[in-house]
Design an enzyme around this catalytic site. Sequence first.
Site, PDB file in Angstrom:
ATOM      1  N   SER A  46       1.019  -1.349   0.267  1.00 48.87           N
ATOM      2  CA  SER A  46      -0.248  -0.213   0.018  1.00 48.87           C
ATOM      3  C   SER A  46       0.690   1.064   0.212  1.00 48.87           C
ATOM      4  O   SER A  46       1.842   1.581  -0.831  1.00 48.87           O
ATOM      5  CB  SER A  46      -1.002   0.044   1.444  1.00 48.87           C
ATOM      6  OG  SER A  46      -2.366   1.305   1.157  1.00 48.87           O
ATOM      7  N   ASP A  86      -7.906  -5.308  -5.597  1.00 49.59           N
ATOM      8  CA  ASP A  86      -8.416  -4.693  -5.386  1.00 49.59           C
ATOM      9  C   ASP A  86      -8.605  -2.794  -6.042  1.00 49.59           C
ATOM     10  O   ASP A  86      -7.943  -3.298  -7.305  1.00 49.59           O
ATOM     11  CB  ASP A  86      -6.232  -4.879  -4.959  1.00 49.59           C
ATOM     12  CG  ASP A  86      -6.802  -2.961  -3.975  1.00 49.59           C
ATOM     13  OD1 ASP A  86      -7.164  -3.159  -3.489  1.00 49.59           O
ATOM     14  OD2 ASP A  86      -5.292  -2.750  -4.128  1.00 49.59           O
ATOM     15  N   HIS A 137      -6.693  -6.455  -1.235  1.00 53.55           N
ATOM     16  CA  HIS A 137      -5.129  -4.997  -1.107  1.00 53.55           C
ATOM     17  C   HIS A 137      -4.278  -6.206  -0.128  1.00 53.55           C
ATOM     18  O   HIS A 137      -3.060  -5.649  -1.039  1.00 53.55           O
ATOM     19  CB  HIS A 137      -6.122  -4.576  -0.188  1.00 53.55           C
ATOM     20  CG  HIS A 137      -5.043  -2.845  -0.114  1.00 53.55           C
ATOM     21  ND1 HIS A 137      -4.666  -2.105  -1.540  1.00 53.55           N
ATOM     22  CD2 HIS A 137      -4.080  -3.010   0.755  1.00 53.55           C
ATOM     23  CE1 HIS A 137      -3.512  -0.868  -0.773  1.00 53.55           C
ATOM     24  NE2 HIS A 137      -3.579  -1.743   0.716  1.00 53.55           N
TER      25      HIS A 137
END
Length: 543
Positions: free
Chosen positions: A266, A458, A520
């Site tokens: 991320s 994601d 994610h």
Amino acid sequence: MKLLTTGLLASAALVAAQEQQVLRADEVFGKAPLPDASIFDETIKQFQSSIEDGISHFWSEMKTNFKDYLPMISLPKKHNRRPDSEWDHVVRGADVESVWVQGADGEKRREIDGKLKNYDLRVKSVDPSQLGIDPGVKQYSGYLDDNDADKHLFYWFFESRNDPKNDPVVLWLNGGPGCSSLTGLFLELGPATIDKNLKVVHNPYSWNSNASVIFLDQPVNVGFSYSGSSVSDTVAAGKDVYALLTLFFKQFPEYATQDFHISGESYAGHYIPVFAAEILSHKNTNINLKSALIGNGLTDPLTQYPHYRPMACGDGGYPAVLDQGTCRSMDNSLERCLSLIETCYSSESAWVCVPAAMYCNSAILAPYQQTGMNPYDVRSKCEDMGSLCYPQLNAITEWLNQKSVMKALGVEVESYESCNSGINRDFLFHGDWMKPFHRLVPSVLEKIPVLIYAGDADFICNWLGNQAWTEALEWPGHKKFTEAKLQDLKIVDNKNKGKKIGQVKSSGNFTFMRIFGAGHMVPLNQPEASLEFFNRWLRGEWH
């Protein structure tokens, strides 16, 4: 853990305030008192005379609607520092910095480069039997202290389950910015998770199956870390990570001789290029950096933001989440968004990078969030926004807040939270979100391999955008990498040999992977697949 949606909420709130002029800032940001922003009035007034109308208008609206929140800082945590006598080891950075050796040319030089004199490392030997996590596996926890800046970063180290004398060492970083890496430990890739009854559950797919792993809570005021000050940009955090690794390997030289890899997901797409470049900038170091891994990262916003609309509107391999009208609206907003990001890339000033983040997040990302779907997985609704759509985090947070757990780890703060939204706002309002950290990747690729992997379900850091920026990156191997074709990625290491888990393309030191059926957090959704590619990457496959 993930790219926090706090920035989206702030962006959407600003747009709503511009339209209605009624939205209260305390309803968006909480009720904690913050310093008055009147000192910024003259600065903003002067700056507005020198910037384009769109950005000037943005800062006028910010000053009007969010006056009390412009000097955004995360609030310090309550803490109680334990004396050095209660720790098993204390490593003084000043002692490390004072060691000189004679080089091959006969000249004296420092044994290890870097400004370390203000840092100390405190180490506690963790008793696995007290916590029930990986009995028989050596563990250490503690703090890196920057004594001048009053910063204290918490870490937790797990030795490899397999062959710790020869297996590599890996640093894991969660994103946010502002999310604890202990969420990655217990929700994704660590040796255990916590069930709803607060029981420790063994994870057979832990990344410490064949590697020793350090989980680091950074920047300060994240997780068990704390400070009287704050860190509000990625570059500042890089110096701390270099100091941590240097002092850790000084205390434990048996790990310093092994390969080291830096990994994260991320917002770590911002962190890792900076941290890797910082490590590689030092000629004399005890950090044997061999590669970098970024999962579902935010690295090159200018290239990645055009791919939010396709991912949300059915062109990413999953059904559309948004209706056609909303998709057209996103298309119409994209040109201005990209223009603002380009301006940010040119100046890297918060004065222009903040408007870029606020506008783009409200126009391009917020429409998805308003649907109630999980921004980290387009296949599901957001079950609990308070726990970032993953209710499992509530049990993890409750377990980590137990006094017995804190005592076993040597924790010095009064409480734990998985993500600190104040840190997220700090980074956002200092312009860090949109900065072009991908520009550091070519220099990193000159020295070490880099893996970019992405779960294909994601939205927030989707695989389309990650593939796009890897193919757009200008570096000496650009042409060959772009021409390389995606190949099937299959399991080879266990009884499911031949099972297709994704796609991979690789050329030179650069590799991109699309992991099927993962959101994610790839290790959460596809634990077998994540351990498969992780182990093979550490063994040198694809590079």
